[in-house]
Design a protein around this motif. Structure first.
Motif, PDB file in Angstrom:
ATOM      1  N   GLU A 175     -30.674  61.876 -15.009  1.00 28.70           N
ATOM      2  CA  GLU A 175     -31.493  62.713 -14.137  1.00 28.70           C
ATOM      3  C   GLU A 175     -32.188  63.811 -14.931  1.00 28.70           C
ATOM      4  N   LEU A 176     -31.483  64.395 -15.905  1.00 30.43           N
ATOM      5  CA  LEU A 176     -32.084  65.433 -16.743  1.00 30.43           C
ATOM      6  C   LEU A 176     -33.289  64.889 -17.501  1.00 30.43           C
ATOM      7  N   HIS A 177     -33.144  63.681 -18.030  1.00 30.33           N
ATOM      8  CA  HIS A 177     -34.273  63.048 -18.723  1.00 30.33           C
ATOM      9  C   HIS A 177     -35.451  62.859 -17.769  1.00 30.33           C
ATOM     10  N   TYR A 178     -35.157  62.429 -16.542  1.00 32.91           N
ATOM     11  CA  TYR A 178     -36.218  62.233 -15.547  1.00 32.91           C
ATOM     12  C   TYR A 178     -36.900  63.547 -15.201  1.00 32.91           C
ATOM     13  N   VAL A 179     -36.122  64.611 -14.989  1.00 33.39           N
ATOM     14  CA  VAL A 179     -36.685  65.916 -14.638  1.00 33.39           C
ATOM     15  C   VAL A 179     -37.554  66.444 -15.781  1.00 33.39           C
ATOM     16  N   ASP A 180     -37.050  66.336 -17.015  1.00 32.41           N
ATOM     17  CA  ASP A 180     -37.825  66.783 -18.169  1.00 32.41           C
ATOM     18  C   ASP A 180     -39.147  66.019 -18.272  1.00 32.41           C
ATOM     19  N   SER A 181     -39.082  64.709 -18.088  1.00 33.82           N
ATOM     20  CA  SER A 181     -40.293  63.877 -18.173  1.00 33.82           C
ATOM     21  C   SER A 181     -41.282  64.243 -17.071  1.00 33.82           C
ATOM     22  N   THR A 182     -40.757  64.488 -15.874  1.00 33.25           N
ATOM     23  CA  THR A 182     -41.622  64.861 -14.746  1.00 33.25           C
ATOM     24  C   THR A 182     -42.314  66.194 -15.000  1.00 33.25           C
ATOM     25  N   LEU A 183     -41.577  67.162 -15.551  1.00 29.63           N
ATOM     26  CA  LEU A 183     -42.173  68.466 -15.863  1.00 29.63           C
ATOM     27  C   LEU A 183     -43.289  68.330 -16.894  1.00 29.63           C
ATOM     28  N   VAL A 184     -43.038  67.556 -17.939  1.00 30.35           N
ATOM     29  CA  VAL A 184     -44.056  67.350 -18.969  1.00 30.35           C
ATOM     30  C   VAL A 184     -45.290  66.674 -18.376  1.00 30.35           C
ATOM     31  N   ASP A 185     -45.075  65.637 -17.565  1.00 27.51           N
ATOM     32  CA  ASP A 185     -46.193  64.922 -16.941  1.00 27.51           C
ATOM     33  C   ASP A 185     -47.007  65.856 -16.040  1.00 27.51           C
ATOM     34  N   ARG A 186     -46.321  66.707 -15.271  1.00 25.11           N
ATOM     35  CA  ARG A 186     -47.021  67.633 -14.372  1.00 25.11           C
ATOM     36  C   ARG A 186     -47.873  68.624 -15.157  1.00 25.11           C
ATOM     37  N   MET A 187     -47.320  69.139 -16.252  1.00 26.05           N
ATOM     38  CA  MET A 187     -48.052  70.110 -17.068  1.00 26.05           C
ATOM     39  C   MET A 187     -49.280  69.472 -17.712  1.00 26.05           C
ATOM     40  N   ILE A 188     -49.116  68.262 -18.223  1.00 24.89           N
ATOM     41  CA  ILE A 188     -50.241  67.568 -18.864  1.00 24.89           C
ATOM     42  C   ILE A 188     -51.311  67.234 -17.836  1.00 24.89           C
ATOM     43  N   GLU A 189     -50.888  66.725 -16.685  1.00 26.60           N
ATOM     44  CA  GLU A 189     -51.857  66.386 -15.637  1.00 26.60           C
ATOM     45  C   GLU A 189     -52.586  67.621 -15.149  1.00 26.60           C
ATOM     46  N   ALA A 190     -51.851  68.730 -14.984  1.00 26.50           N
ATOM     47  CA  ALA A 190     -52.475  69.963 -14.512  1.00 26.50           C
ATOM     48  C   ALA A 190     -53.524  70.459 -15.492  1.00 26.50           C
ATOM     49  N   SER A 209     -55.505  85.557 -12.632  1.00 28.24           N
ATOM     50  CA  SER A 209     -55.510  86.790 -13.415  1.00 28.24           C
ATOM     51  C   SER A 209     -54.066  87.242 -13.624  1.00 28.24           C
ATOM     52  N   HIS A 210     -53.664  87.375 -14.886  1.00 22.96           N
ATOM     53  CA  HIS A 210     -52.273  87.689 -15.198  1.00 22.96           C
ATOM     54  C   HIS A 210     -52.169  88.344 -16.565  1.00 22.96           C
ATOM     55  N   SER A 211     -51.067  89.007 -16.790  1.00 20.67           N
ATOM     56  CA  SER A 211     -50.816  89.557 -18.118  1.00 20.67           C
ATOM     57  C   SER A 211     -50.199  88.473 -18.991  1.00 20.67           C
ATOM     58  N   SER A 212     -50.305  88.632 -20.291  1.00 19.71           N
ATOM     59  CA  SER A 212     -49.757  87.624 -21.201  1.00 19.71           C
ATOM     60  C   SER A 212     -48.237  87.509 -21.046  1.00 19.71           C
ATOM     61  N   GLU A 213     -47.572  88.616 -20.698  1.00 20.07           N
ATOM     62  CA  GLU A 213     -46.118  88.576 -20.517  1.00 20.07           C
ATOM     63  C   GLU A 213     -45.710  87.713 -19.323  1.00 20.07           C
ATOM     64  N   ASP A 214     -46.606  87.542 -18.360  1.00 18.08           N
ATOM     65  CA  ASP A 214     -46.306  86.745 -17.166  1.00 18.08           C
ATOM     66  C   ASP A 214     -46.861  85.325 -17.267  1.00 18.08           C
ATOM     67  N   LYS A 215     -47.188  84.903 -18.482  1.00 18.53           N
ATOM     68  CA  LYS A 215     -47.799  83.586 -18.686  1.00 18.53           C
ATOM     69  C   LYS A 215     -46.980  82.422 -18.121  1.00 18.53           C
ATOM     70  N   PRO A 216     -45.656  82.363 -18.350  1.00 14.05           N
ATOM     71  CA  PRO A 216     -44.904  81.216 -17.800  1.00 14.05           C
ATOM     72  C   PRO A 216     -45.051  81.092 -16.286  1.00 14.05           C
ATOM     73  N   PHE A 217     -44.982  82.213 -15.582  1.00  7.93           N
ATOM     74  CA  PHE A 217     -45.141  82.177 -14.131  1.00  7.93           C
ATOM     75  C   PHE A 217     -46.553  81.734 -13.752  1.00  7.93           C
ATOM     76  N   ALA A 218     -47.562  82.253 -14.442  1.00 12.24           N
ATOM     77  CA  ALA A 218     -48.953  81.863 -14.172  1.00 12.24           C
ATOM     78  C   ALA A 218     -49.140  80.367 -14.388  1.00 12.24           C
ATOM     79  N   ARG A 219     -48.471  79.848 -15.400  1.00  9.41           N
ATOM     80  CA  ARG A 219     -48.567  78.415 -15.694  1.00  9.41           C
ATOM     81  C   ARG A 219     -47.957  77.586 -14.569  1.00  9.41           C
ATOM     82  N   TRP A 220     -46.836  78.038 -14.027  1.00 10.74           N
ATOM     83  CA  TRP A 220     -46.211  77.330 -12.899  1.00 10.74           C
ATOM     84  C   TRP A 220     -47.139  77.316 -11.693  1.00 10.74           C
ATOM     85  N   VAL A 221     -47.709  78.484 -11.372  1.00  7.62           N
ATOM     86  CA  VAL A 221     -48.602  78.581 -10.213  1.00  7.62           C
ATOM     87  C   VAL A 221     -49.817  77.669 -10.406  1.00  7.62           C
TER      88      VAL A 221
END
Length: 207
Positions: free
Chosen positions: A50-65, A79-91
């Motif tokens: 399941e961990l492998h599947y979740v990791d693969s799904t996350l990578v696929d979602r990021m690439i597709e996005a 619009s975001h600060s560089s410190e909040d980049k991970p959250f901005a990437r999720w959104v």
């Protein structure tokens, strides 16, 4: 049978939380963190798959996005600060998965291009600007200029263009205090649902 209204799309936050849970159950350092962890070999094998599947799904979602094209949907500058980049990437990833066209600096600005020029064009062409509010962003002159440019377009047109997103506790800027914000502090999924509902409601007024 579970009613259809209770089912929603899996978000990036859902995947990240499940990834953390699986790492605690079967990750490399799981038993170091929890010496009393009791997981049967069959269970561990299932968790690893399941961990492998979740990791693969996350990578696929990021690439597709980042690389897929969306014909319809709203254009949304994040619009975001560089410190909040991970959250901005999720959104941005979840906005793309919902059929919209998010503008994120790391996706849109190539090496050698003018950062101010690309940002200015991105803000100008966007239907909406999502401003991610946190202590980091309210102390950023870059973020302030980005959303304020769109704010004055909103004032002159009478249409809503600036959507505040409260990511972390902070002093909300004066010009945004009268606006309702999407609150992500306690629930990412509730905040995302509010953002998508607002965009879907407002899109006809900006076309």
């Amino acid at each position: 049978m579970l009613p259809h209204d209770y089912i929603r799309a899996v978000t990036t936050d859902d995947l990240m939380k499940r990834r953390e849970e699986l790492h605690d159950l079967c990750g490399r350092f799981a038993r170091i963190r929890d010496p009393d962890l009791d997981v049967e070999p069959e269970e561990e094998d299932s968790f690893l798959r399941e961990l492998h599947y979740v990791d693969s799904t996350l990578v696929d979602r990021m690439i597709e996005a980042r690389y897929s094209n969306v014909e319809n949907g709203a254009s949304i500058f994040i619009s975001h600060s560089s410190e909040d980049k991970p959250f901005a990437r999720w959104v941005a990833t979840d906005l793309k998965a919902s059929g919209h066209k998010p503008w994120l600096d790391e996706w849109e600005i190539n090496v050698g291009e003018s950062t101010p020029a690309k940002i200015s064009l991105g803000v100008k062409e966007a239907d909406f600007v999502i401003v991610i509010l946190s202590e980091n962003s309210i102390n950023s002159n870059w973020v302030e200029r980005e959303w304020q440019n769109k704010y004055w377009d909103e004032v002159s047109s009478g249409n809503i263009h600036v959507l505040p997103v409260l990511y972390r506790d902070c002093e909300i800027p004066e010009l945004l205090k009268t606006k309702k914000y999407a609150d992500f502090r306690n629930s990412y999924n509730d905040g995302l649902e509010d953002v998508l509902s607002a965009i879907n409601h407002l899109v006809p007024s900006v076309e």
